[in-house]
Structures are given as C-alpha cells and as structure tokens.
Design an enzyme around this catalytic site. Structure first.
Site, PDB file in Angstrom:
ATOM      1  N   CYS A  61       1.814  29.615 -15.101  1.00 31.45           N
ATOM      2  CA  CYS A  61       1.431  30.267 -16.338  1.00 31.45           C
ATOM      3  C   CYS A  61       0.891  29.212 -17.285  1.00 31.45           C
ATOM      4  O   CYS A  61       1.548  28.829 -18.258  1.00 31.45           O
ATOM      5  CB  CYS A  61       2.659  30.961 -16.908  1.00 31.45           C
ATOM      6  SG  CYS A  61       2.219  32.250 -18.027  1.00 31.45           S
ATOM      7  N   TYR A 107       1.146  11.044  -3.436  1.00 33.68           N
ATOM      8  CA  TYR A 107       1.370  11.504  -4.816  1.00 33.68           C
ATOM      9  C   TYR A 107       1.246  13.022  -4.950  1.00 33.68           C
ATOM     10  O   TYR A 107       0.754  13.519  -5.959  1.00 33.68           O
ATOM     11  CB  TYR A 107       0.421  10.766  -5.783  1.00 33.68           C
ATOM     12  CG  TYR A 107       0.567   9.260  -5.685  1.00 33.68           C
ATOM     13  CD1 TYR A 107       1.720   8.627  -6.133  1.00 33.68           C
ATOM     14  CD2 TYR A 107      -0.432   8.465  -5.104  1.00 33.68           C
ATOM     15  CE1 TYR A 107       1.873   7.246  -6.020  1.00 33.68           C
ATOM     16  CE2 TYR A 107      -0.276   7.090  -4.985  1.00 33.68           C
ATOM     17  CZ  TYR A 107       0.868   6.492  -5.448  1.00 33.68           C
ATOM     18  OH  TYR A 107       1.029   5.123  -5.329  1.00 33.68           O
ATOM     19  N   PRO A 158       0.820  -1.220   0.000  1.00 34.34           N
ATOM     20  CA  PRO A 158       0.000   0.000   0.000  1.00 34.34           C
ATOM     21  C   PRO A 158       0.851   1.266   0.000  1.00 34.34           C
ATOM     22  O   PRO A 158       1.876   1.335   0.683  1.00 34.34           O
ATOM     23  CB  PRO A 158      -0.763  -0.111   1.327  1.00 34.34           C
ATOM     24  CG  PRO A 158       0.168  -0.901   2.216  1.00 34.34           C
ATOM     25  CD  PRO A 158       0.879  -1.872   1.310  1.00 34.34           C
ATOM     26  N   TYR A 202      -5.342  13.850 -13.795  1.00 33.09           N
ATOM     27  CA  TYR A 202      -6.381  12.807 -13.726  1.00 33.09           C
ATOM     28  C   TYR A 202      -7.775  13.344 -13.444  1.00 33.09           C
ATOM     29  O   TYR A 202      -8.718  12.560 -13.324  1.00 33.09           O
ATOM     30  CB  TYR A 202      -6.086  11.802 -12.602  1.00 33.09           C
ATOM     31  CG  TYR A 202      -4.650  11.391 -12.414  1.00 33.09           C
ATOM     32  CD1 TYR A 202      -3.972  10.696 -13.401  1.00 33.09           C
ATOM     33  CD2 TYR A 202      -3.987  11.665 -11.216  1.00 33.09           C
ATOM     34  CE1 TYR A 202      -2.662  10.295 -13.194  1.00 33.09           C
ATOM     35  CE2 TYR A 202      -2.679  11.261 -11.005  1.00 33.09           C
ATOM     36  CZ  TYR A 202      -2.018  10.578 -12.007  1.00 33.09           C
ATOM     37  OH  TYR A 202      -0.730  10.177 -11.805  1.00 33.09           O
ATOM     38  N   ARG A 249      -0.889   4.864  -1.211  1.00 33.54           N
ATOM     39  CA  ARG A 249      -1.905   5.883  -0.946  1.00 33.54           C
ATOM     40  C   ARG A 249      -2.624   5.664   0.388  1.00 33.54           C
ATOM     41  O   ARG A 249      -2.793   6.599   1.165  1.00 33.54           O
ATOM     42  CB  ARG A 249      -2.925   5.830  -2.083  1.00 33.54           C
ATOM     43  CG  ARG A 249      -3.908   6.986  -2.098  1.00 33.54           C
ATOM     44  CD  ARG A 249      -5.028   6.714  -3.108  1.00 33.54           C
ATOM     45  NE  ARG A 249      -4.580   6.293  -4.399  1.00 33.54           N
ATOM     46  CZ  ARG A 249      -4.282   7.116  -5.409  1.00 33.54           C
ATOM     47  NH1 ARG A 249      -4.426   8.401  -5.265  1.00 33.54           N
ATOM     48  NH2 ARG A 249      -3.869   6.637  -6.567  1.00 33.54           N
ATOM     49  N   ARG A 276      -2.445  16.512  -9.667  1.00 34.81           N
ATOM     50  CA  ARG A 276      -3.381  15.396  -9.844  1.00 34.81           C
ATOM     51  C   ARG A 276      -4.697  15.783 -10.516  1.00 34.81           C
ATOM     52  O   ARG A 276      -5.291  14.981 -11.193  1.00 34.81           O
ATOM     53  CB  ARG A 276      -3.614  14.676  -8.514  1.00 34.81           C
ATOM     54  CG  ARG A 276      -2.339  14.018  -7.982  1.00 34.81           C
ATOM     55  CD  ARG A 276      -2.573  13.082  -6.820  1.00 34.81           C
ATOM     56  NE  ARG A 276      -3.277  11.887  -7.227  1.00 34.81           N
ATOM     57  CZ  ARG A 276      -4.554  11.659  -6.997  1.00 34.81           C
ATOM     58  NH1 ARG A 276      -5.284  12.549  -6.354  1.00 34.81           N
ATOM     59  NH2 ARG A 276      -5.119  10.554  -7.411  1.00 34.81           N
TER      60      ARG A 276
HETATM   61  N1  LLP Z   1       2.910  -1.345  -6.023  1.00 37.39           N
HETATM   62  C1  LLP Z   1       3.140  -1.030  -7.296  1.00 37.39           C
HETATM   63  C2  LLP Z   1       3.921  -1.926  -8.123  1.00 37.39           C
HETATM   64  C3  LLP Z   1       2.633   0.161  -7.828  1.00 37.39           C
HETATM   65  O1  LLP Z   1       2.866   0.459  -9.102  1.00 37.39           O
HETATM   66  C4  LLP Z   1       1.906   1.040  -7.002  1.00 37.39           C
HETATM   67  C5  LLP Z   1       1.388   2.296  -7.513  1.00 37.39           C
HETATM   68  C6  LLP Z   1       1.697   0.673  -5.657  1.00 37.39           C
HETATM   69  C7  LLP Z   1       2.213  -0.530  -5.208  1.00 37.39           C
HETATM   70  C8  LLP Z   1       0.953   1.546  -4.686  1.00 37.39           C
HETATM   71  O2  LLP Z   1      -0.346   1.789  -5.075  1.00 37.39           O
HETATM   72  P1  LLP Z   1      -1.313   2.623  -4.081  1.00 37.39           P
HETATM   73  O3  LLP Z   1      -1.526   1.785  -2.844  1.00 37.39           O
HETATM   74  O4  LLP Z   1      -0.617   3.876  -3.751  1.00 37.39           O
HETATM   75  O5  LLP Z   1      -2.536   2.830  -4.871  1.00 37.39           O
HETATM   76  N2  LLP Z   1       0.246   8.921  -9.430  1.00 37.39           N
HETATM   77  C9  LLP Z   1      -1.028   8.236  -9.353  1.00 37.39           C
HETATM   78  C10 LLP Z   1      -0.897   6.881  -8.727  1.00 37.39           C
HETATM   79  C11 LLP Z   1       0.070   5.974  -9.443  1.00 37.39           C
HETATM   80  C12 LLP Z   1       0.188   4.642  -8.773  1.00 37.39           C
HETATM   81  C13 LLP Z   1       1.371   3.926  -9.305  1.00 37.39           C
HETATM   82  N3  LLP Z   1       1.618   2.674  -8.697  1.00 37.39           N
HETATM   83  C14 LLP Z   1      -2.005   9.107  -8.558  1.00 37.39           C
HETATM   84  O6  LLP Z   1      -1.622  10.206  -8.160  1.00 37.39           O
HETATM   85  O7  LLP Z   1      -3.147   8.724  -8.378  1.00 37.39           O
END
Ligand code: LLP
Length: 440
Positions: free
Chosen positions: A369, A399, A300, A343, A302, A339
């Site tokens: 700008c 992020y 995890p 997105y 996020r 973000r």
């Molecule tokens: N493991 C791997 C291999 C990943 O690629 C990611 C996220 C995670 C774990 C963690 O995922 P989480 O628990 O944070 O969802 N920049 C984007 C999110 C990109 C996520 C990339 N990989 C945003 O701001 O929403």
C-alpha cells in the site's frame, strides 16, 4: 514476443528459453517450480554460486599465490545453506551483525575465518563475537578500539584487528553505496590524519593485535581503475605507517564492490582479469616502495550471488490508464526487492511463457500500500500479459532476501536452491503466523 535468436540471448548463461517458449533457470522449468513452491519465490543457482567462488579463489591464487584470501560479504545474502556452501568452497566471510555470526555458526562455519565489520559494534556485539570465536574484527574508529580492548581485556583474550581506512576515493557510483570518500560514516580517513591516529591507538592496546588495514570504496563498480587507485593509496598508507611507526601490515583488505550485469547495456566483468590487474599493480607498487606485500583480502558479495538469483512472481491486476501507462501488479514488491524504490536500480523482467503478441511498455509494481512500491518502470512485456501469468525478475541473488521486509505484514518468500537436476528448500516461506509471532 517472438522467440528469435535475439530473445534467447540472456544477460546470464544460466537463463534460457525452451523451444516451446518457456523460460528456464539452470535448465529447470519455471512453471514447475512455481507450481511446487508457489510465488513469489526466490531461486538460487547453486552451481553459479560455486562457479563465482572458484573464479575468485582461482584468480587470487594465480595473482598472489597463498598470500590472499576471499571473504564472502554475507550482507549480500545470508542464510544457513549459503554459509555451508562458502565453507565447502573454502571461502572466508565478512559478517556485520550478531545475526550473521549466529547464522554462520549454525552452519558449522569456522568463525576463525570470519571478519566482523560494521561502523558501530555494540558492547554486546563485541562480547558475542569474542565468545563465538570470530577470527578478526575490522575496527571502524578509535572508540571501537577502546571498547574491544576493554571487553577483550576483561576476558583476558587478545583480538586480531584490521582498521577500516577511508582512502578518499569516489567510485563514481550511486551515492547511497559509495563508502570510500572522506565524508563517510565508515572508517577513519587518511586525509584527516585520523587513520594514522587510530593506528597509533591500536598499537598501544595490549589486547588488540593489529593485523593490518581494510577499505571498501563502494558497490556495483565496473571500472577496474578504481581498484588500482585504491590499491595504490592503501599501499602508500601501509608504507607511511611503516616509516612513521615501524609497523608493517600483515594484511590489506580491499573490500568488495565488483559490478554485475542487471540489464543488457551493462558489461559482464571478468573477475579473474580484475583481480589479476590489481595483483600486478600491487606487486609493482610494493617493489617501488620497497616493502613486502601484505596478505591481500577481497570481500565480494554481489558478484558472488547476484546472477545466481532469480525471483518468480505471479501477475495480478493489469491496469491500463489511457493516455498514461499500464501497471502490471505482481504478488511481491518492495518487501522482497526494495532496490528500485531505494536506488532506482535497473532490472530485466521477462515473461516466463513467451507470447506471440506485441510487446508494450509497462510498469511492474508490487502489492504494498504505497505508490513507491515499484519493481521496475519501462518494462517491455507482451500486451496480452494477464492475471495468473508468471514473470521472472533476473539477477536477484544479492541484497534481495537480505533486505526483504515485512512491510504491510507481508510474509517473506522462501529460498529454493537449484542444482543441475534437483531443487531444495533452503529457507521456508514465512506464514502470517510467523510474521505475527513476536506480538505479545
Ligand atoms: N565489504 C564491505 C565492508 C562492504 O560494506 C560491502 C558492501 C561489501 C564488502 C560487499 O560489496 P559488494 O561486493 O556486494 O558490492 N544494499 C546495496 C549495497 C550495499 C553494499 C554495502 N556494502 C544494494 O542493494 O545495492
């Protein structure tokens, strides 16, 4: 905006509003923090981070006993103090670059508990990770396996490796963060036979010690069913490999992705119940297949840090365009939070000091700008919002700092960590001299 019971119901329990109308974060007045550190300002609630780590660690212990690991996906937020907290909480980490490895190393994090991801590790990355003693590589493809073999062989070392597999699952999330589908830049697909192929390659390489498989199907996922499907597909693959190649995986890493609540209409996921439903499903399926369940890893990012974060801004220009809309500009923007621009991500933005005047709908925009430099549209703010007022954007722990940029040569904000009754600087504010410091 009147202070009613309703306006005191916040999306996360570390936010509150005092009787005098001031918003607090982890019990601390935001005006004092803005005064002390300036704005824009990233704040982190240390207790919340620790609470989330413990929720994961407690849940995997309840579900899998000692046969599970929780790796913090440090791409969500990476700075030295955070790795110290992860170390203190007994978490492993997922790293994706030399920068993250270096930062974790500086924090005294035991890199034996680090898993090195990325779909394209350069030879220099691989060499650096081996030299720093990174415990595990998550190899994306056969080419990468050969590179690890060559570099580890030259050093007469063996590397523990997991293989990144694409299980072919579409997590119904927004396309840019969906990674488990067959058509993805990440991993090797089960469906095309490439997953079995790279397993054969890994088993044939003398300096590669295959430990198991990894997958990550996407991010900001609210549907626990996705994890149950993924677990099933991955365990079926473990069994297929066992039958075809006689190799039984020691570890199965199911990635990260649990969703968090940015706005009121989103749910708050209970980490423990998701993990427990996955553990029940995995145990039952391993029994059906007649195999020993591998050690299960979760990654995890996020859901560990997002709601431990809040960004404070100061309002500048307020521009009414009669018949169109009102723009409220703040002293940050897409440089500290790209973000919405990337997105269209929803956020809750609140005035730090409540006002008696009626709310009206505005767009909160940044100072870059660029027209796309928008933090959020359709925000309800008091109609007397004016230059000098403070705004708080909630749920900014994941992020944000890690995706911040120096676009327009804007220095990045500092990171301040709050504990119950104190605050401390974890990352200092960048200066314009810092921003220009690499120019020769
Ligand atoms: N493991 C791997 C291999 C990943 O690629 C990611 C996220 C995670 C774990 C963690 O995922 P989480 O628990 O944070 O969802 N920049 C984007 C999110 C990109 C996520 C990339 N990989 C945003 O701001 O929403």
């Amino acid at each position: 905006m009147l202070i009613t019971e309703n306006t005191r119901d916040f999306i996360c329990d570390n936010i509150d509003r005092l009787e005098d109308g001031e918003l607090t974060f982890r019990g601390q007045r935001l005006t004092s923090l803005a005064k002390k550190y300036g704005t824009p300002l990233y704040l982190y609630d240390e207790e919340k981070i620790r609470e989330k780590c413990r929720a994961y660690l407690g849940a995997v212990k309840a579900g899998f006993g000692s046969r599970a690991k929780v790796l913090y996906a440090s791409k969500a937020a990476s700075f030295k103090r955070l790795y110290e907290i992860m170390r203190e909480e007994g978490m492993g980490i997922d790293v994706v670059s030399r920068g993250e490895i270096y930062t974790a190393h500086r924090a005294g994090f035991d890199l034996q508990n680090a898993y090195f991801h990325s779909n394209n590790k350069t030879d220099e990355d691989i060499e650096y990770a081996i030299d720093k003693g990174v415990g595990y590589f998550v190899a994306d493809n056969a080419e990468e396996l050969y590179a690890i073999e060559r570099i580890a062989g030259a050093k007469d070392k063996a590397c523990r490796v997991l293989l990144r597999i694409t299980p072919g699952i579409d997590p119904h999330t927004y396309a840019a963060v969906a990674t488990g589908k067959v058509d993805s830049k990440f991993g090797s697909a089960i469906e095309t036979g490439q997953a079995m192929e790279i397993t054969k390659v890994a088993l044939s390489l003398p300096h590669v010690t295959l430990r198991g498989f990894h997958c990550h199907v996407g991010s900001q996922i609210f549907d626990a069913e996705i994890y149950l499907m993924t677990s099933r597909v991955m365990l079926d693959f473990v069994k297929d490999v066992y039958e075809s190649l006689g190799y039984l995986a020691d570890e199965l890493d199911l990635g990260g992705g649990l969703g968090v609540r940015y706005i009121e209409s989103q749910p708050t996921l209970d980490i423990a119940s998701v993990i427990l439903s996955v553990s029940d499903a995995l145990k039952a399926h391993a029994d059906e297949l007649g195999i020993t369940l591998p050690v299960i890893c979760f990654e995890p990012g996020r859901s560990i840090v997002a709601d431990a974060g809040l960004t404070l801004y100061t309002v500048g220009t307020v521009k009414d365009i009669p018949g169109y809309k009102t723009y409220v500009s703040v002293d940050g923007g897409m440089t500290d939070n790209p973000r919405y621009a990337l997105y269209g991500s929803p956020y809750t933005i609140l005035p730090v000091i409540a006002s008696e005047s009626e709310d009206r709908e505005v767009s909160v925009v940044g100072r870059c700008c660029e027209s796309g430099d928008i933090l959020q549209e359709g925000v309800m703010l008091p109609s007397d919002t004016k230059r000098g007022d403070l705004l708080a954007c909630l749920t900014t722990g994941a992020y944000h700092y890690s995706m911040a940029s120096n676009y327009n040569r804007i220095p990045r904000p500092p990171v301040v960590i709050l504990t119950k009754d104190s605050d401390y600087l974890a990352v200092r504010r960048e200066s314009v001299e810092d921003v220009a410091s690499l120019d020769l």
